[in-house]
Enzyme design. Structure first.
Site, PDB file in Angstrom:
ATOM      1  N   ASN A  92     -13.754   3.844  -9.105  1.00  0.00           N
ATOM      2  CA  ASN A  92     -13.243   4.590  -7.954  1.00  0.00           C
ATOM      3  C   ASN A  92     -12.207   3.814  -7.146  1.00  0.00           C
ATOM      4  O   ASN A  92     -11.434   4.410  -6.399  1.00  0.00           O
ATOM      5  CB  ASN A  92     -14.423   4.969  -7.050  1.00  0.00           C
ATOM      6  CG  ASN A  92     -13.984   5.572  -5.739  1.00  0.00           C
ATOM      7  OD1 ASN A  92     -13.447   6.683  -5.704  1.00  0.00           O
ATOM      8  ND2 ASN A  92     -14.197   4.855  -4.641  1.00  0.00           N
ATOM      9  N   ARG A 153       5.123   9.830  -4.591  1.00  0.00           N
ATOM     10  CA  ARG A 153       3.965   9.365  -5.355  1.00  0.00           C
ATOM     11  C   ARG A 153       4.355   8.775  -6.706  1.00  0.00           C
ATOM     12  O   ARG A 153       3.595   8.845  -7.669  1.00  0.00           O
ATOM     13  CB  ARG A 153       2.985  10.523  -5.565  1.00  0.00           C
ATOM     14  CG  ARG A 153       2.183  10.871  -4.311  1.00  0.00           C
ATOM     15  CD  ARG A 153       1.477  12.200  -4.439  1.00  0.00           C
ATOM     16  NE  ARG A 153       0.504  12.421  -3.377  1.00  0.00           N
ATOM     17  CZ  ARG A 153       0.813  12.776  -2.129  1.00  0.00           C
ATOM     18  NH1 ARG A 153       2.090  12.923  -1.790  1.00  0.00           N
ATOM     19  NH2 ARG A 153      -0.127  12.949  -1.221  1.00  0.00           N
ATOM     20  N   TYR A 156       1.714   5.899  -7.288  1.00  0.00           N
ATOM     21  CA  TYR A 156       0.349   6.425  -7.232  1.00  0.00           C
ATOM     22  C   TYR A 156       0.123   7.486  -8.310  1.00  0.00           C
ATOM     23  O   TYR A 156      -0.832   7.410  -9.094  1.00  0.00           O
ATOM     24  CB  TYR A 156       0.088   7.007  -5.849  1.00  0.00           C
ATOM     25  CG  TYR A 156      -1.301   7.570  -5.668  1.00  0.00           C
ATOM     26  CD1 TYR A 156      -2.393   6.726  -5.494  1.00  0.00           C
ATOM     27  CD2 TYR A 156      -1.529   8.947  -5.660  1.00  0.00           C
ATOM     28  CE1 TYR A 156      -3.681   7.239  -5.327  1.00  0.00           C
ATOM     29  CE2 TYR A 156      -2.803   9.458  -5.489  1.00  0.00           C
ATOM     30  CZ  TYR A 156      -3.871   8.600  -5.323  1.00  0.00           C
ATOM     31  OH  TYR A 156      -5.140   9.113  -5.162  1.00  0.00           O
TER      32      TYR A 156
END
Length: 264
Positions: A92, A153, A156
């Site tokens: 995570n 993004r 990411y």
């Protein structure tokens, strides 16, 4: 104290807050033991104290930077020495830099990749010897940004898209070892970070674009993670589960048309 034979152990990275901490609570509520990792030591200490109050002697908190191979290997050795098994790994831990491509430095690009992609690789590789002993599951946490492009993004979104393919690669290679591998792609979630950085205008845009017209909760993502780690998902591997209120399915669907349809 070593867990009983029936007590499963989950290792959760980036678990000092948010989805990771909610996932730890999901597992604890169902009789698992949990190992919570984070590189934010002060926040991890506070989270560990909360978990200990809620479920005494069933959690282990460890400071760990998942992008550092030595720290990851040392962590897994501690888990093996203390509890002797790992049944689920939840990758995570994640970071983000929201900048245009031309404004993103190579250092920022590598910072995102090191945690979001390298970290999942390192943790998975280190945990496989323990996971394969009794069979287990790996769940990687990607993002809806790994399924559809969006502004700001480039690092990411690319890291999360790579993580999705990495999961499929894992599923194919590790199935023979009794390890299932799946990936969750959350949509907008009511995390502390979202509350800080999403303006009222951004929130309104998301509400308009998402068919369920709301953000998800950390607990809803945790439930998806837990399911994929559970025996109920014993024939599920190599899959992407978008927990996103229909955001990805809607694509470029116009919110106005959906509103008009809802009045019928």
């Amino acid at each position: 104290m070593a867990p009983a034979a029936s007590e499963r152990v989950a290792v959760i990275t980036g678990a000092a807050r948010g989805i990771g901490l909610a996932s730890a609570r999901w597992f604890l509520a169902r009789g698992w033991r949990v190992v919570v990792l984070d590189k934010d030591a002060p926040t991890l200490v506070a989270a560990a104290a909360e978990l200990e109050r809620e479920s005494p002697h069933r959690s282990m908190a460890q400071h760990c930077d998942v992008s550092d191979p030595a720290q990851v290997n040392a962590l897994v050795a501690k888990v093996e020495a203390a509890w002797g098994r790992i049944d689920a790994l939840v990758n995570n831990a994640g970071v983000a830099v929201f900048k245009p491509l031309v404004a993103t430095s190579f250092e920022e690009w590598r910072y995102v990749m090191a945690t979001n992609l390298d970290g999942a690789f390192l943790c998975s590789q280190a945990c496989v010897p323990l996971l394969r002993r009794q069979g287990g599951a790996i769940v990687n946490i990607a993002s809806i940004s790994g399924l559809r492009a969006s502004t700001l993004r480039v690092a990411y979104g690319t890291s999360k898209a790579a993580l999705i393919h990495f999961t499929k690669q894992q599923a194919v290679e590790l199935a023979g070892l009794g390890i299932r591998c799946n990936v969750i792609a959350p949509g907008p979630v009511e995390t502390a970070m979202a509350k800080q950085v999403h303006t009222a205008e951004i929130r309104a845009d998301y509400h308009a674009a998402i068919p369920l017209a709301r953000y998800g909760s950390e607990e809803e993502i945790a439930a998806g993670i837990g399911f994929l780690c559970s025996p109920e998902a014993s024939y599920v591997t190599g899959q992407v589960l978008a927990v996103d209120g229909g955001f990805d399915a809607a694509g470029v669907g116009l919110p106005t048309l959906r509103r008009d349809f809802s009045d019928l």
